[in-house]
Design an enzyme around this catalytic site. Sequence first.
Site, PDB file in Angstrom:
ATOM      1  CG  ASP A  50      -2.199   0.691   1.188  1.00 42.13           C
ATOM      2  OD1 ASP A  50      -2.425   1.710   0.140  1.00 42.13           O
ATOM      3  OD2 ASP A  50      -3.291   0.609   1.861  1.00 42.13           O
ATOM      4  CG  ASP A 106      -9.383   2.393  -0.383  1.00 42.60           C
ATOM      5  OD1 ASP A 106      -9.172   1.170  -0.929  1.00 42.60           O
ATOM      6  OD2 ASP A 106      -8.751   3.366   0.235  1.00 42.60           O
TER       7      ASP A 106
HETATM    8  C1  DGJ Z   1      -5.758   1.991   1.785  1.00 44.93           C
HETATM    9  C2  DGJ Z   1      -6.106   0.567   0.886  1.00 44.93           C
HETATM   10  O1  DGJ Z   1      -6.628   1.088  -0.096  1.00 44.93           O
HETATM   11  C3  DGJ Z   1      -7.115  -0.060   1.972  1.00 44.93           C
HETATM   12  O2  DGJ Z   1      -7.645  -1.251   1.065  1.00 44.93           O
HETATM   13  C4  DGJ Z   1      -6.605  -0.811   3.192  1.00 44.93           C
HETATM   14  O3  DGJ Z   1      -5.546  -1.350   2.755  1.00 44.93           O
HETATM   15  C5  DGJ Z   1      -6.208   0.628   3.878  1.00 44.93           C
HETATM   16  N1  DGJ Z   1      -5.441   1.396   2.992  1.00 44.93           N
HETATM   17  C6  DGJ Z   1      -5.355   0.078   4.946  1.00 44.93           C
HETATM   18  O4  DGJ Z   1      -4.869   1.130   5.843  1.00 44.93           O
END
Ligand code: DGJ
Length: 716
Positions: A457, A527
């Site tokens: 991430d 997301d």
């Molecule tokens: C952002 C990501 O896009 C989410 O899927 C998740 O992993 C969060 N970060 C976790 O902090």
Amino acid sequence: MAQSRAEIRYDQSARTFRLDAADVTYALGVNESGELQSLYWGKRLQPADDIPAAHADNGTSSFDLPVNATPQEFVGWGGGLVVVPDIKITFPDGNRDLVLRYVSHRIQDDSLTITMKDISRDVTVVLQYEMDGETGILGRSARVENHTHAPLTVEQAFAGTWNLPASSDYQLRYLTGRWAGEWNLQQEPLHPGKVVLESRRGSTGDEINPWFAIERGSAIDQETGDVWFGALGWSGSWQINIEQDWENRVRVTGGYTPFDFAYTLAPGESLQTPKFYGGYSDSGIGGASRLLHGFEMNSILPQPHRLRPVLYNSWEATGFDVNESGQEALAEEAARLGVERFVMDDGWFGERKDDHAGLGDWFVNPQKFPHGLKPLIEKVHALGMDFGLWVEPEMVNPDSELYRKHPDWVLNFAGRPRTEGRHQLVLNLARPDVRAYVYGFLDKLLTENEIAFLKWDYNRNWSEPGWPSAPLDEQKEVYVKYVQNLYGILAELREKHPHVEIESCSGGGARVDLGILRYVDEVWPSDNTDPFDRLSIQNGFTYAYAPGLMMAWVTDSPNGMNNRSTSLEYRFLSSMQGSLGIGANLNKWTPGDFATAKKLVSEYKAVRETVQEGLLYRLLSPIGSEYAATESVARDGHEAVVFAFLHSSQEGKPFPQLYLRGLDPAATYHVHLQEGQLADGTVERASGDYWMHHGIGVSLRGDFQAACFTLEREAR
Ligand code: DGJ
């Protein structure tokens, strides 16, 4: 199967180069001034067609300098250039004039290398062209070399210029977005002036993705017409310029954004630009996407590329509140569904209770996992799944042991505030000590634990992009060296741990590009997991990137994004258009939910090869419409998988007839309904021609309804 190869030929008398592959011809030549001139890019020409020699364009009046009117492949800023240069240099004596001329070339297999040199100074630019035999997609890049005896500063470096012939009828497409609203397809007519697509964020960004397509003609549709498209292979700040001149000629340039850019080359040093990939299709934007998809799957992704396993991810179920017993309980439920990979998301390390602390401290939190990760991993394995873990290696929370020890490791300007995003700062990966730290902890994690997958991430943009410990004239090199080190770490990890797969995630889809895709196996596009929003997000995504790369989770209803309720079937069918994942809180599911999900997971596994790696046809666009439908045809043609979605019935209108694509006209196909309902009277077997021209009806009524069916080709 024998691989198709590109053919590259040089005609010495005309001084022209001709590159042919798949359905594409690209031609360039050296003109009487020694400039490298674009001659043709488009539909493959006949072998006997000659490419006429290049002649500089002297413009229509003495007000137009030939340097601007001639479509050049790679041009320095100098000699009166006013269009976008590919390169701009400042020499230590104040000279900023750079005029490049052809020197030599080399043809080797699928690649052509051309060396150019300034008319008086020992600065050379080596242009590289590689043509993909299967798709005709060309990868271009340039290397700037300083052979003078003094340092020089490169202030702009692009991979090269793509030139299109004059036309007043071009349409430009590109992709824009924001967090939870990525992959919006924009379309506008081109007209004289310049469109600048750019990220100044330090990374690819979701505001605009480094992809474009230009179509000729105003009556464009999915499957017909000339389309030129391109995508940059770079995960740092970037720029693509689409410039139409006074005679309606189009130039497309791209590479590092020149904004805040300076790269010092000492004598003997060189700078390589990112690769800029470009392709052509005469089968409309649909054909262009399919070429890109195939190219990404076969020539960009790490090989061999496996079909994506069905995964479970804990994020939406447990947030930061992960612990051994909770994750084990979820793993048990996930295994019952046929899930193949269990991924624990954020929250397992350091003092990570929320997003205020812990990033940088990559040791297992002893309260949450008193015995380390091993018991959970063993449990996941015993349940027949492999184990994946979330990391965000490039970041640090000020509230962390790492930051207290190394406050100088982040991007910053000395004595200035350090702007936090999501309560975190960006580690300066350009620094060798930071690079070593990041590689070190990841290597240790993968060595000590049986981890099959990392969700990598990256949750904020850069601010104060300073590198105070570097020599003054090298500080801006952070834009390049950061990303080079990121790629270096990924490459080394893959080399040492070849079984580990990686997903690129960046607060959703903010780091998806052909650069990062060389090192990862899949991406997280957004997301936003609302299944209705996802139809548009996924639709936009597939204009540039393959469905097989696109991770799509089934999550809970109502979905928090819009407080929208949808059936489990609808949520599954929306996610089944990509790589299926499940991100729901399984502790709350009913026995009925489990039964439905188990059946759909198994149906997905039966069609996933076609969905992930097949040829995608967009039948009905979800943009501004009540209806959406896609069709994926297996590469060997044995089946087609169709998904159809209804937003909301109105005035009792029926769902539009679906006219399928890409089938063998004379073959017979048998229809199998997976979910939803077909229109009354639908025949069971018919020819490809029948399904493509008579079409097929689905019977969807109500709100948020979905159907899925397959067509199987019968043996002749
Ligand atoms: C952002 C990501 O896009 C989410 O899927 C998740 O992993 C969060 N970060 C976790 O902090």
